[in-house]
Design a protein around this motif. Sequence first.
Motif, mmCIF file in Angstrom:
data_model
loop_
_atom_site.group_PDB
_atom_site.id
_atom_site.type_symbol
_atom_site.label_atom_id
_atom_site.label_comp_id
_atom_site.label_asym_id
_atom_site.label_seq_id
_atom_site.Cartn_x
_atom_site.Cartn_y
_atom_site.Cartn_z
ATOM 1 N N THR A 159 -6.640 -0.186 2.998
ATOM 2 C CA THR A 159 -6.280 0.984 3.807
ATOM 3 C C THR A 159 -5.858 2.174 2.949
ATOM 4 N N ASP A 162 -3.910 -2.062 -5.717
ATOM 5 C CA ASP A 162 -3.331 -2.558 -4.462
ATOM 6 C C ASP A 162 -4.075 -3.836 -4.063
ATOM 7 N N ASN A 218 -7.735 -4.470 -2.081
ATOM 8 C CA ASN A 218 -7.577 -5.251 -0.850
ATOM 9 C C ASN A 218 -8.989 -5.278 -0.263
ATOM 10 N N THR A 272 0.835 -1.204 0.000
ATOM 11 C CA THR A 272 0.000 0.000 0.000
ATOM 12 C C THR A 272 0.871 1.257 0.000
#
Length: 417
Positions: free
Chosen positions: A197, A273, A192, A169
Amino acid sequence: MAPDDKTRVLIVDDIAETRENIRKLLQFEPDIDVVAMARTGREAVQLAKETKPNVILMDINMPDMDGITATRLIVRDVPTTQIVMVSVQQDTDYMRQAMLAGARDFLSKPPSADELINTIRRLGEISRENERKLSVATMEASPVSSPRKAGLDGKIVALFSPKGGSGCTTLATNLAIALQSEDTKVVLVDANIQFGTVHVFLGLKSKYTIVNLVQQSEELDEAFLQSVLATHPSGLKVVLGPATPEDAELVLASPLKKLLEDLSRLFHYVIVDLASVLREQELAVLDVADRILLVGTPEIPSLANVKKFFDLSEKLEYPKDRIMLVLNRMDKRWGISVQVVEDRLKHGVRAQIPFDDKTVVTSINSGVPLAIANRNMPVTQAIFDLAQRVREEFAPKEAPQANKKPVIKPRSLFDRR
Ligand SMILES: Nc1ncnc2c1ncn2[C@@H]1O[C@H](COP(=O)(O)OP(=O)(O)OP(=O)(O)O)[C@@H](O)[C@H]1O
Ligand SMILES: [Mg+2]
């Protein structure tokens, strides 16, 4: 019966006797034609591509490639084929894996003649119907009637690590910012899907997430995207991850793949990601990615998993140059150099990012990316270098050296001096 109405079957089993028994059961059926037999998963993939059977009878445990991996590859490469797992394995986990890989049915070994023939007939019909649809679609999509879907030929770059906490990330958020410019449109996708995040790293909030986007079955257009994408102050567009881990269930593999393909027609780079797991969704992203930035750290458990990922990527037949190995958190103190990693993994390291916990953690906690607040730090410079490598990957290749030699032209009549 016209040959087109026959159901073409491929039998896959490592035991010659089993293959022969099944073939014998089918030999008197006028509408079923056994077109080939394979002894291993790898052979099955090869023969499926060559013979494009309607139905494959697939064993699970075989040398060199198991039936589940072979199923995944065949479903990807020969989408009209219907696969039936034929196995003694009654394990529900195997069944689930086979289903996720794209198998359509299961028969236990040895199958009864009736069961086998009925299943082949039923799936054969579905397969032939798919072939008909595909040939109509191909005709409709021919260059004369409708050109290829318009848009940019954007590149999908996925960041994946086979070990959590390696820095995907951190690299994805900063790489995305580093790549974008006035002329280069970039979107960052938080895939993700349980514990994304990206929004924390970028200090972003939005009521729309990836869940809203994957639920759109139509092709995404710019107006819709403008309203649902989050915009970072740098101008970067972002698709946030689901609001809760439960919502991950709503992000299915094939809509996710379609989302990335749609985005690649609207952005020059789609940076994705991923979590450090390999489920259908992650595999779908890796399948469609133009480049996979495989993130490792100079620690033995991380490198051991990176090795496993390289082995898997070979089985999945990913071209070697699709994967760019990136080492994060590099520091002399850990005693593992790039050279050691390259020797151990027999794979070149394409970028190394230095360890700098103070700068990185402060940046994450403040929600201001390194590429904005710490542009001059070595860790950020290394990410800018990585961005440059990524750009170069897609830059038009120069003509081979041989052609570049100065050409001594024979003097012609038209030479002026
Ligand atoms: N180059 C670096 N130097 C020092 N610390 C780093 C570096 N890169 C990342 N970190 C730290 O490693 C931790 C994990 O980073 P990050 O969240 O980017 O990894 P991840 O692979 O996305 O993890 P997850 O598995 O949770 O998705 C963070 O606390 C971050 O501060
Ligand atoms: Mg992460």
